[in-house]
Design a protein around this motif. Structure first.
Motif, PDB file in Angstrom:
ATOM      1  N   VAL A 257      -4.068  -6.251   7.882  1.00 47.48           N
ATOM      2  CA  VAL A 257      -4.765  -5.322   6.989  1.00 47.48           C
ATOM      3  C   VAL A 257      -4.779  -5.827   5.552  1.00 47.48           C
ATOM      4  N   ARG A 258      -3.658  -6.356   5.072  1.00 44.96           N
ATOM      5  CA  ARG A 258      -3.549  -6.744   3.662  1.00 44.96           C
ATOM      6  C   ARG A 258      -4.643  -7.726   3.228  1.00 44.96           C
ATOM      7  N   ALA A 271      -7.889   6.990  10.078  1.00 47.78           N
ATOM      8  CA  ALA A 271      -6.859   6.382  10.918  1.00 47.78           C
ATOM      9  C   ALA A 271      -6.065   7.463  11.627  1.00 47.78           C
ATOM     10  N   LEU A 272      -5.362   7.042  12.663  1.00 47.22           N
ATOM     11  CA  LEU A 272      -4.419   7.927  13.329  1.00 47.22           C
ATOM     12  C   LEU A 272      -3.183   8.117  12.451  1.00 47.22           C
ATOM     13  N   PRO A 273      -2.459   9.213  12.647  1.00 43.64           N
ATOM     14  CA  PRO A 273      -1.196   9.372  11.916  1.00 43.64           C
ATOM     15  C   PRO A 273      -0.251   8.181  12.097  1.00 43.64           C
ATOM     16  N   ILE A 274      -0.167   7.630  13.310  1.00 42.56           N
ATOM     17  CA  ILE A 274       0.735   6.505  13.550  1.00 42.56           C
ATOM     18  C   ILE A 274       0.286   5.273  12.774  1.00 42.56           C
ATOM     19  N   ASP A 275      -1.032   5.103  12.575  1.00 43.07           N
ATOM     20  CA  ASP A 275      -1.524   3.969  11.794  1.00 43.07           C
ATOM     21  C   ASP A 275      -1.166   4.128  10.322  1.00 43.07           C
ATOM     22  N   PHE A 276      -1.341   5.347   9.786  1.00 45.59           N
ATOM     23  CA  PHE A 276      -0.934   5.577   8.397  1.00 45.59           C
ATOM     24  C   PHE A 276       0.561   5.325   8.230  1.00 45.59           C
ATOM     25  N   THR A 277       1.350   5.737   9.206  1.00 47.86           N
ATOM     26  CA  THR A 277       2.789   5.483   9.137  1.00 47.86           C
ATOM     27  C   THR A 277       3.077   3.991   9.127  1.00 47.86           C
ATOM     28  N   ASN A 278       2.379   3.233   9.969  1.00 49.40           N
ATOM     29  CA  ASN A 278       2.581   1.783  10.012  1.00 49.40           C
ATOM     30  C   ASN A 278       2.230   1.103   8.690  1.00 49.40           C
ATOM     31  N   LEU A 279       1.301   1.716   7.939  1.00 49.89           N
ATOM     32  CA  LEU A 279       0.817   1.105   6.705  1.00 49.89           C
ATOM     33  C   LEU A 279       1.458   1.694   5.455  1.00 49.89           C
ATOM     34  N   GLU A 280       2.409   2.603   5.642  1.00 49.50           N
ATOM     35  CA  GLU A 280       2.956   3.316   4.490  1.00 49.50           C
ATOM     36  C   GLU A 280       3.689   2.377   3.531  1.00 49.50           C
ATOM     37  N   ASP A 281       4.429   1.402   4.064  1.00 50.10           N
ATOM     38  CA  ASP A 281       5.088   0.434   3.179  1.00 50.10           C
ATOM     39  C   ASP A 281       4.055  -0.339   2.361  1.00 50.10           C
ATOM     40  N   LEU A 282       2.912  -0.640   2.959  1.00 43.06           N
ATOM     41  CA  LEU A 282       1.840  -1.342   2.248  1.00 43.06           C
ATOM     42  C   LEU A 282       1.291  -0.476   1.120  1.00 43.06           C
ATOM     43  N   ALA A 283       1.225   0.833   1.366  1.00 40.68           N
ATOM     44  CA  ALA A 283       0.730   1.743   0.327  1.00 40.68           C
ATOM     45  C   ALA A 283       1.675   1.805  -0.866  1.00 40.68           C
ATOM     46  N   ARG A 284       2.938   1.488  -0.654  1.00 40.99           N
ATOM     47  CA  ARG A 284       3.914   1.541  -1.749  1.00 40.99           C
ATOM     48  C   ARG A 284       3.975   0.232  -2.521  1.00 40.99           C
ATOM     49  N   GLU A 285       3.252  -0.783  -2.091  1.00 43.87           N
ATOM     50  CA  GLU A 285       3.255  -2.075  -2.786  1.00 43.87           C
ATOM     51  C   GLU A 285       2.380  -1.994  -4.032  1.00 43.87           C
ATOM     52  N   ARG A 286       2.964  -1.744  -5.141  1.00 44.67           N
ATOM     53  CA  ARG A 286       2.190  -1.595  -6.375  1.00 44.67           C
ATOM     54  C   ARG A 286       1.618  -2.933  -6.858  1.00 44.67           C
ATOM     55  N   ALA A 287       2.324  -4.031  -6.559  1.00 46.74           N
ATOM     56  CA  ALA A 287       1.867  -5.342  -7.057  1.00 46.74           C
ATOM     57  C   ALA A 287       0.563  -5.768  -6.403  1.00 46.74           C
ATOM     58  N   ASN A 289      -1.943  -3.615  -4.549  1.00 46.06           N
ATOM     59  CA  ASN A 289      -2.394  -2.331  -4.014  1.00 46.06           C
ATOM     60  C   ASN A 289      -3.762  -2.484  -3.350  1.00 46.06           C
ATOM     61  N   VAL A 290      -3.786  -2.430  -2.014  1.00 45.79           N
ATOM     62  CA  VAL A 290      -5.049  -2.608  -1.295  1.00 45.79           C
ATOM     63  C   VAL A 290      -5.746  -1.273  -1.030  1.00 45.79           C
ATOM     64  N   PHE A 291      -5.162  -0.171  -1.515  1.00 47.25           N
ATOM     65  CA  PHE A 291      -5.767   1.141  -1.316  1.00 47.25           C
ATOM     66  C   PHE A 291      -6.291   1.736  -2.629  1.00 47.25           C
ATOM     67  N   SER A 292      -6.345   0.945  -3.674  1.00 49.82           N
ATOM     68  CA  SER A 292      -6.711   1.479  -4.992  1.00 49.82           C
ATOM     69  C   SER A 292      -8.142   1.993  -5.047  1.00 49.82           C
ATOM     70  N   SER A 293      -9.031   1.447  -4.210  1.00 52.98           N
ATOM     71  CA  SER A 293     -10.447   1.814  -4.269  1.00 52.98           C
ATOM     72  C   SER A 293     -10.802   3.017  -3.384  1.00 52.98           C
ATOM     73  N   VAL A 294      -9.854   3.550  -2.640  1.00 50.46           N
ATOM     74  CA  VAL A 294     -10.158   4.582  -1.641  1.00 50.46           C
ATOM     75  C   VAL A 294     -10.407   5.921  -2.319  1.00 50.46           C
ATOM     76  N   ARG A 295     -11.538   6.534  -1.994  1.00 52.10           N
ATOM     77  CA  ARG A 295     -11.848   7.873  -2.506  1.00 52.10           C
ATOM     78  C   ARG A 295     -11.510   8.955  -1.503  1.00 52.10           C
ATOM     79  N   MET A 296     -11.463   8.588  -0.191  1.00 45.03           N
ATOM     80  CA  MET A 296     -11.138   9.586   0.826  1.00 45.03           C
ATOM     81  C   MET A 296     -10.394   8.947   1.991  1.00 45.03           C
ATOM     82  N   PHE A 297      -9.284   9.585   2.360  1.00 43.12           N
ATOM     83  CA  PHE A 297      -8.550   9.264   3.576  1.00 43.12           C
ATOM     84  C   PHE A 297      -8.841  10.370   4.588  1.00 43.12           C
TER      85      PHE A 297
END
Length: 537
Positions: A257-258, A271-287, A289-297
């Protein structure tokens, strides 16, 4: 949608129809399709339409004819949708089976549908253990997508076959079978007609309703079990509203994904809840951030923890990101929808305790009532009961199991099997599944609070027990839990039994990531009785 429009929009013709509009649309895949010998990861809408036509020709050359059942049992990827479209194009009935189903469940389902063709792969068609009858024995013919199976057809020998004329199913005839989650045993097979799946289930989502539906400028990323009915209502909306770019993910591995999200920043993610859980550490990577452009989850299938919602909304740099949570079932399609803002997600959970609101019924599409589980008579607003729904999108039955259908279809109403509350304003709040409900409590709510108070990468499933407090099954990365950490997390909550601690990898889940609570009960509670009846699972 009128009958002639339905025929033109049939799943087997939908990609052709969209390609003829001439609007550019690009699909970027996380890995090549298993049915594409060229191994491409970038296709435009015309190439997708070509893939459906070519696959339909291959299925026809394999002997598939109108009315035949074609079972698809393979690794999760978007070609599951294309295989279903190809089968539908020539009037066959695709039977969509999750590649994560255990072999015993697959054998039971194949025996029920008696497919003319089983599409699978070498790993699934030649199991190492040798227990039970081989899957190929349940179908007239077998197609192995990666070859190497004696007696099975291959795509290479079918490639280039003449293309048959389209012959999609009439609007009120069986078009497709998908299965339920299977949290309590062998899944049920749900029967869909074109009139139900595309004429009703997908109808609302195909409207231009900014900001909650797709825009032409969007880059849409999806993590989906592509054999599920949700994948097919979703593809109708995508091909109708035509976002410029679609990222089709076969799994939620952060290593995949990154780099892909860096190259193609998404603006909408489902995404499924399990997919969001799998990607949660990625969401916390401030250096990075691959989710900065998202307007809707957007999430469906199951509840998502507040801690997870908060992580992703805080990762977005959009001024007003939204979390769209849909409530529904495979048998009914969407029943309600609610939206969570960043401000709401960051409010401390202790400030607003109570069961999760899943939204109001969709106006003019759905009606909801809450009834007494014994009498089926409506209960006053604010009191818990069984959630019943009435919708024209309700599917037409369970294949080969009419008695299980009659347990849940009460006239025009559908028994969801959920325990919930209807508020005075018409919103619906969910407490639990009836099979796991403890009167006076909400296990779903308590799980949410516990996960919010525990360290990251911890999961909790509460199992209701008659005559006693719920038993927490706590899954941790290493299968260990500090007693003091647990005491702090459970402080101030209703009484709970001592936790059963397991490793995250040992939490049993369905193909859509739902916890298989009945399997947990079998493993850890033995013969302990539960308060719920389990009649409507």
């Amino acid at each position: 949608m009128r009958n002639n429009q339905l025929w033109k929009s049939n799943l087997g013709l939908l990609f052709d129809r969209r390609a003829r509009t001439g609007k550019p649309m690009v699909f970027r895949l996380s890995r090549p399709l298993d049915i594409d010998p060229r191994g491409r990861t970038l296709l435009d809408i015309g190439e997708m339409a070509d893939c459906v036509r070519g696959t339909a020709a291959a299925l026809h050359a394999a002997g598939v004819r109108s009315g035949d059942r074609v079972a698809v049992f393979k690794d999760n990827h978007f070609d599951c949708v294309l295989l279903a479209a190809a089968a539908s194009r020539i009037g066959a009935v695709p039977v969509m089976l999750s590649g994560l189903l255990p072999d015993d469940a697959v054998r039971a389902l194949l025996q029920r549908v008696e497919p003319a063709l089983l599409i699978s792969d070498r790993r699934r068609l030649t199991p190492a253990d040798g227990d039970g009858k081989p899957l190929a024995s349940f179908a007239d013919r077998t197609l192995s997508l990666d070859g190497g199976v004696p007696g099975a057809l291959t795509l290479a020998e079918l490639e280039g076959a003449p293309e048959p004329a389209p012959a999609p199913r009439p609007n009120n005839e069986l078009m497709m079978l998908t299965h339920t989650s299977g949290t309590t045993g062998v899944p049920k097979l749900i029967m869909y007609t074109p009139a139900k799946l595309q004429g009703q289930m997908a109808r609302l989502e195909c409207r231009h309703l900014p900001p909650i539906t797709f825009r032409r400028s969007d880059t849409v990323a999806v993590f989906m079990p592509y054999v599920h009915a949700r994948a097919f209502t979703w593809i109708y909306s995508v091909l109708t509203l035509a976002p410029a770019k679609v990222l089709l993910m076969s799994d939620s591995d952060p290593a995949t994904v990154r780099p892909l999200f860096r190259e193609h920043p998404p603006t909408v993610i489902e995404a499924l809840p399990i997919d969001f859980t799998n990607l949660e550490d990625l969401a916390r990577e401030r250096a990075s951030n691959v989710f900065s452009s998202v307007r809707m989850f957007a999430s469906t299938f199951d509840a998502v923890y507040w801690s997870t919602i908060r992580s992703f909304l805080n990762a977005s740099q959009h001024p007003f990101p939204l979390w769209r949570y849909g409530y529904g079932q495979s048998e009914t399609g969407g029943l309600g929808m609610t939206f969570i803002t960043r401000r709401t997600a960051n409010r401390r959970r202790d400030e607003e305790p109570g069961p999760r609101t899943v939204g109001r019924p969709m106006p003019t599409f759905v009606q909801i009532k809450v009834v007494d589980p014994q009498t089926f008579q409506p209960v006053p607003d604010g009191r818990p009961g069984l959630v019943f729904a009435r919708t024209k999108a309700r599917c037409v039955g369970y294949y080969g199991e009419p008695e299980r259908w009659r347990e849940k279809a009460v006239g025009e109403w559908w028994n969801t099997g959920d325990i919930g509350i209807r508020t005075r304003t018409g919103s619906v709040k969910l407490l639990d599944r009836e099979v796991n409900h403890t009167p006076g409590l909400s296990c779903l709510e308590l799980e949410d609070v516990l996960v919010d108070h525990l360290p990251p990468r911890h999961d909790v499933a509460l199992l209701a027990v008659s005559g006693g407090p719920p038993v927490p099954v706590v899954a941790t990365p290493d299968g260990r839990l500090d007693p003091e950490v647990w005491r702090r997390a459970a402080r101030g909550l209703p009484d709970l039994a001592d936790p059963v601690v397991i490793a995250l990898a040992d939490m049993p889940r369905t193909g859509t990531g739902k916890v298989r609570r009945e399997e947990l009960r079998r493993r850890h509670l033995g013969e302990a009785e539960r308060p719920g009846t389990g009649r409507w699972t």
